[in-house]
Write an enzyme that holds these catalytic residues in place. Sequence first.
Site, mmCIF file in Angstrom:
data_model
loop_
_atom_site.group_PDB
_atom_site.id
_atom_site.type_symbol
_atom_site.label_atom_id
_atom_site.label_comp_id
_atom_site.label_asym_id
_atom_site.label_seq_id
_atom_site.Cartn_x
_atom_site.Cartn_y
_atom_site.Cartn_z
ATOM 1 N N LEU A 146 -22.813 -0.426 51.217
ATOM 2 C CA LEU A 146 -23.008 -1.098 49.392
ATOM 3 C C LEU A 146 -23.935 -2.478 49.519
ATOM 4 C CD1 LEU A 146 -19.081 -1.686 47.731
ATOM 5 C CD2 LEU A 146 -20.538 0.608 47.009
ATOM 6 N N ASP A 147 -24.429 -2.374 49.092
ATOM 7 C CA ASP A 147 -25.545 -3.712 49.042
ATOM 8 C C ASP A 147 -25.302 -5.044 48.627
ATOM 9 O OD1 ASP A 147 -27.493 -1.795 48.292
ATOM 10 O OD2 ASP A 147 -27.776 -2.171 46.079
ATOM 11 N N ARG A 148 -24.860 -5.649 49.633
ATOM 12 C CA ARG A 148 -24.655 -7.514 49.288
ATOM 13 C C ARG A 148 -24.187 -7.516 48.492
ATOM 14 N NH1 ARG A 148 -27.287 -12.041 52.749
ATOM 15 N NH2 ARG A 148 -25.394 -13.510 52.911
ATOM 16 N N THR A 150 -23.718 -6.079 45.873
ATOM 17 C CA THR A 150 -22.541 -5.178 44.698
ATOM 18 C C THR A 150 -21.261 -4.487 44.954
ATOM 19 O OG1 THR A 150 -24.595 -3.256 45.033
ATOM 20 C CG2 THR A 150 -22.030 -2.693 44.198
ATOM 21 N N ARG A 248 -30.089 1.216 41.163
ATOM 22 C CA ARG A 248 -30.600 -0.341 40.914
ATOM 23 C C ARG A 248 -32.060 0.248 40.191
ATOM 24 N NH1 ARG A 248 -29.476 -4.518 45.279
ATOM 25 N NH2 ARG A 248 -30.677 -6.050 44.085
#
Length: 319
Positions: A146-148, A150, A248
């Site tokens: 997961l993105d930081r 998110t 995104r």
Amino acid sequence: MNKAVTTEQRQVQWQSIDDGHAGQRIDNYLIAQLKGVPKSLVYRILRKGEVRVNKKRCKPDYKLQVGDQVRIPPVKVQEKAPLPSSKLEQVQQLESAILYEDDAFMVINKPSGMAVHGGSGLQFGLIEGLRALRPNSKQLELVHRLDRDTSGLLLVAKKRSMLRVLHQQLRDKQVDKRYLALVRGQWQKTTRKVAAPLKKNTLQSGERIVRVDEQGKPSETAFRIYRRYAEATLVEASPITGRTHQIRVHTLHAGHPIAGDPKYGDQKFDQMMTERGLNRLFLHAWQLRFNHPKTGKAMQFEAPLDTVLETVLSRLTVM
């Protein structure tokens, strides 16, 4: 905490393959064993025949078998940075973020703002924190990322054999991941899927950004309207492929950037959402479905939106 330092492996290593690594490609095995060594060097020593399996040369796609004897030549490697202390508050908070755990895997409700792994100036990330909490689980590995910024459900394998099974499920599209995102404006009913190829780019500043590009990798996300507001739409996004920043960039491509997105957002919309209490990216992995890697049983986990995100929604006008 000490920074990682570079040291030289001065002796040839011989490693015996157990069932935890059976079936793994030799190139991926070496990349994991030689952390800190550039991938280009790993492929170079394979190509030159410096790596041997049972005293024979091998190709990068060779799949290891139980009992294989692997020769690894002397190479420069980077020492692993020490794990963070399990007593650190940020590490201890991860304990309450573990939603489920057995001997095969863990499901974590990752907080926004925490990277999944250390690097790029970060002393540690979620996986290092979990390894500090579970020192006896020697093979903890992220199944996906997961993105930081998110938040939400993240799957971590506790054994190499379980990681392989779960990765196969990902390849076979048997893992269903669903996200909730608050986007600008009114999402069209007809936009049920965004299929747009994505390509990573590095700006002159060094910042990495993803753009829709015909030369990029095929990427696809399914969308459905979850709830409408006068100023925005809460959509559920289901990534069919798993590219960096995919949701995104696909929402932006559809004309509806996600609230609070520092890379791909809309400044005016973000300001409006900040006034309603938003202080982070409004993207949350809320549902995860897959089959248990050991028993085959269907597993489903849910993580509701946190208080901050629910408060923002409560301040919007429902349509």
